[in-house]
Enzyme design. Structure first.
Site, mmCIF file in Angstrom:
data_model
loop_
_atom_site.group_PDB
_atom_site.id
_atom_site.type_symbol
_atom_site.label_atom_id
_atom_site.label_comp_id
_atom_site.label_asym_id
_atom_site.label_seq_id
_atom_site.Cartn_x
_atom_site.Cartn_y
_atom_site.Cartn_z
ATOM 1 N N ARG A 198 59.590 -1.001 -52.768
ATOM 2 C CA ARG A 198 59.066 -1.364 -51.450
ATOM 3 C C ARG A 198 59.590 -0.437 -50.356
ATOM 4 O O ARG A 198 58.928 -0.234 -49.336
ATOM 5 C CB ARG A 198 59.417 -2.813 -51.118
ATOM 6 C CG ARG A 198 58.732 -3.829 -52.023
ATOM 7 C CD ARG A 198 59.162 -5.251 -51.691
ATOM 8 N NE ARG A 198 60.602 -5.422 -51.866
ATOM 9 C CZ ARG A 198 61.279 -6.503 -51.507
ATOM 10 N NH1 ARG A 198 60.644 -7.511 -50.940
ATOM 11 N NH2 ARG A 198 62.577 -6.591 -51.717
ATOM 12 N N SER B 106 58.447 -9.971 -46.895
ATOM 13 C CA SER B 106 58.355 -9.759 -48.344
ATOM 14 C C SER B 106 57.718 -8.415 -48.664
ATOM 15 O O SER B 106 57.904 -7.880 -49.747
ATOM 16 C CB SER B 106 57.579 -10.904 -49.004
ATOM 17 O OG SER B 106 56.293 -11.027 -48.438
ATOM 18 N N GLU C 14 44.729 -15.972 -47.317
ATOM 19 C CA GLU C 14 44.487 -14.747 -48.090
ATOM 20 C C GLU C 14 43.017 -14.328 -48.096
ATOM 21 O O GLU C 14 42.705 -13.141 -48.115
ATOM 22 C CB GLU C 14 44.985 -14.931 -49.531
ATOM 23 C CG GLU C 14 46.505 -15.025 -49.645
ATOM 24 C CD GLU C 14 47.064 -16.354 -49.181
ATOM 25 O OE1 GLU C 14 46.321 -17.349 -49.197
ATOM 26 O OE2 GLU C 14 48.246 -16.412 -48.790
ATOM 27 N N PHE D 191 49.408 -14.241 -54.814
ATOM 28 C CA PHE D 191 48.497 -14.885 -53.858
ATOM 29 C C PHE D 191 47.335 -13.961 -53.495
ATOM 30 O O PHE D 191 46.191 -14.404 -53.369
ATOM 31 C CB PHE D 191 49.248 -15.298 -52.597
ATOM 32 C CG PHE D 191 50.488 -16.108 -52.890
ATOM 33 C CD1 PHE D 191 50.433 -17.183 -53.771
ATOM 34 C CD2 PHE D 191 51.700 -15.804 -52.304
ATOM 35 C CE1 PHE D 191 51.570 -17.924 -54.063
ATOM 36 C CE2 PHE D 191 52.840 -16.546 -52.587
ATOM 37 C CZ PHE D 191 52.772 -17.607 -53.466
ATOM 38 N N ARG E 113 59.539 -4.950 -56.639
ATOM 39 C CA ARG E 113 60.830 -5.092 -55.977
ATOM 40 C C ARG E 113 61.985 -4.975 -56.979
ATOM 41 O O ARG E 113 63.101 -4.678 -56.606
ATOM 42 C CB ARG E 113 60.924 -6.426 -55.239
ATOM 43 C CG ARG E 113 61.070 -7.650 -56.133
ATOM 44 C CD ARG E 113 61.632 -8.837 -55.350
ATOM 45 N NE ARG E 113 60.716 -9.275 -54.320
ATOM 46 C CZ ARG E 113 61.066 -10.090 -53.325
ATOM 47 N NH1 ARG E 113 62.303 -10.526 -53.215
ATOM 48 N NH2 ARG E 113 60.185 -10.485 -52.442
#
Lengths: 312, 307
Positions: A10, A37, A58, A83, A167
């Site tokens: 990230r 996030s 979303e 999501f 991540r």
């Protein structure tokens, strides 16, 4: 043994996005309360007007990205992969892919990165789902450099892209001077006894497996497959013909990379295969590290699969 | 002559052949037209669009005639009278955007695009034919003037919100109009988008809800009611106009208030009748996607002559 540094991809993602946005005012980020996030804090600080936070919505998020594309913007729609893909699948299919919009769907913390939070927060279905969608490029970077290059490529590619950004700490696995090209596998290790094809976070585990196999006198070829779609058919078929057996490795359902490779192999050069990943299961409770071991997505699991092929 | 119908709602018609010429390209309301002339231009365009639409559905054997006839007045008003777009400016970044979110009314959109000059009228005869650009639901990759591919409900409004954000980022005065069905407002994605538009005060956005009160299977109020719709829209931060969606003058007046003086996005609730103005279709749930017989087409054309 020296400690190999591990990287959160990230960081490469956001650093590259900010760098691009400095000189390309088309670039906009769209999020679902996912600034933290997605590690987009630096982008939000630098370009507050160019970060659109639709809240926890979303379908709206992906639709907004498509509308921005209509207005000449390049939207990086960034949210937890679970999501983004499951909740907005029809928007990904219709608003992004069928509409052939230049937009980048950034699936953060994919696979089983959320570990103990459980299967609701895992995104192991994404590769199988998304590779079924025509026209969508599906990128799964394996390290920070590949992540950065993929972000740059996606910013210029006039079409829809899904980009998986992990991540979980990974080492740099690609060679110096490496250039990311969609549809081109990276040969990380030459070998002619068996081929291991891996993608994303677990490429490093495929390399570890090859070292174990070397101790058994097995010379394994290791390919990193940075795009599930387009797939490097030539590299897959060369592997089948040269080594006679293929193991696929992914932090996903095996119908992702594994399914894609198998379709090519079966059609043009049938050889035995093994599939390392998650097969038709929701994960039990456990950390990401524990889960990867549980499903055999580790050096020993991959090596064992390869030994089975060589023993045939 | 006996007319086949499930509902037996169609009176016998003494069938006279109606010559059907190609649709003329009428284009926008002429500059400097009086209000009466503007309304007359739109009324005639809507009549011709309905004539061509019903024949397209008949020829294709597929279509959504009821929801097409309810929304045609809105589409004609937007394309010929309101939006700053023309065939010459279809790729101009500063053009106004129109999105038909209720993509099942594709035949109405295509016919409106033809009478406005965006696609050749003779192309309409290819509706839903193999390889035609006139797909059963509009696709932006097939037709330049189609801003968004729609069909699954609840997609156009979020996309329009993105278009409005793009306009704001550009410091542009261009506007975005999105037309939804009322049954379509049962989709949660629309309310996500309304909340975003209201909270971000996207004054360059106008949502038109084709309030024909019928959805595919039943009345909206008997399915999952929207009321109190205008109160909900106001609560979501919109300026709301309740208008007769078949009154071109009322539609022009409502759209003229976009962007709103208050800085809020605009919602126009266009009260319409599915199948309007055809006697045996109007406000009849059976005509959601029923295909008319040739006799029904001729009766409808006769009624449209008088409308």
């Amino acid at each position: 043994m020296t400690t190999v540094p591990l990287f959160d991809c990230r960081d490469a993602w956001v650093d590259t996005l900010v760098e691009l946005a400095e000189s390309d005012d088309r670039i906009v980020a769209v999020v679902n309360d996912s600034v933290g996030s997605s590690k987009l804090g630096p982008f939000q600080d630098r370009f507050p007007d160019r970060l659109i936070n639709v809240g926890i919505a979303e379908q709206d998020m992906v639709g907004v990205g498509a509308g921005l594309a209509n207005g000449g913007k390049v939207a990086f729609v960034s949210a937890a992969a679970c999501f983004l893909t499951a909740r907005a699948m029809e928007q990904i299919k219709v608003d992004a892919a069928y509409s052939n919009n230049h937009m980048v769907l950034v699936g953060q913390s994919p696979g089983m990165a959320y570990g103990e939070l459980g299967p609701t927060h895992h995104s192991i279905e994404d590769l199988a789902w998304l590779r079924a969608i025509p026209g969508l490029t599906v990128i799964v970077p394996s390290d920070p450099e590949e992540t950065a290059q993929a972000v740059r490529w996606a910013a210029q590619h006039d079409g829809p892209v899904f980009l998986r950004v992990s991540r979980m700490g990974v080492p740099a696995v690609n060679p110096d001077g490496y250039t990311f090209v969609p549809g081109r596998a990276v040969t990380l290790r030459e070998g002619n006894d068996v081929t291991i094809i891996a993608t994303g976070t677990v490429v490093t585990r495929a390399l570890d497996a090859a070292r174990l196999l070397e101790q058994d006198g097995i010379d394994a070829r290791v390919l990193s497959m940075p795009t599930i779609k387009p797939l490097d058919h030539d590299a897959v078929l060369a592997a089948a013909r040269d080594t006679g057996g293929i193991v696929t490795v992914e932090e996903a359902l095996t119908s992702g990379l594994g399914g894609a490779v198998a379709e090519t192999v079966v059609r043009h050069a049938p050889v035995p295969m093994r599939f390392v990943g998650v097969s038709d299961a929701f994960a039990p409770t456990g950390s990401i590290g524990w889960l990867l071991d549980h499903f055999g997505i580790n050096a020993e699991g991959v090596a064992e699969a390869a030994r089975e092929l060589v023993a045939r | 002559m006996n007319v086949e119908t499930d509902e037996d709602l169609v009176p016998a018609v003494d069938s006279a052949a109606h010559a059907v010429g190609d649709l003329p390209v009428m284009g926008r309301i002429p500059a400097g037209a009086s209000r009466d002339d503007a309304v007359a231009h739109l009324r005639e365009a809507a009549r011709l669009v309905r004539r061509r639409d019903i024949q397209m559905v008949r020829a294709a054997g597929l279509g959504h005639i009821g929801g097409e006839f309810s929304v045609i007045d809105t589409l004609v008003t937007l394309y010929l009278g309101v939006a700053n777009i023309s065939p010459e400016t279809v790729a101009d970044p500063e053009r106004d955007r129109i999105v038909l979110s209720k993509g099942h009314a594709a035949a109405a959109l295509y016919t409106t695009l033809a009478i406005a000059g965006f696609i050749p009228p003779q192309e309409l005869s290819t509706f839903m034919q193999p390889q035609a650009m006139l797909n059963g639901h509009p696709a932006r990759t097939k037709i330049d003037a189609v801003e968004a591919s729609t069909g699954p409900l609840g997609h156009g409004l979020p996309i329009a919100v993105g278009m409005a954000f793009a306009g704001r980022l550009d410091g542009s005065s261009r506007r975005t109009f999105v037309v939804t069905g009322d049954g379509e407002m049962q989709e949660g994605s629309n309310w996500e988008a309304l909340m975003t538009a209201g909270n971000h005060r996207l004054s360059n956005l106008c949502v038109v809800i084709d309030r024909n009160r019928l959805q595919q299977g039943a009345r909206v109020e008997d399915t999952n009611d929207l009321e109190p719709l205008t109160d909900k829209l106001r609560a979501f931060g919109f300026e709301v106009h309740d208008v007769d969606g078949h009154d071109h003058g009322a539609l022009l007046d409502a759209f003229a208030q976009v962007p709103s003086a208050s800085g809020k996005p605009t919602a126009v609730v266009a009260h319409t009748l599915k199948g309007h103005p055809i006697s045996f279709m109007s406000n009849n749930v059976a005509w959601h996607h029923k295909v008319p017989t040739q006799e029904q087409v001729e009766l409808a054309l006769t009624e449209l002559e008088k409308s």
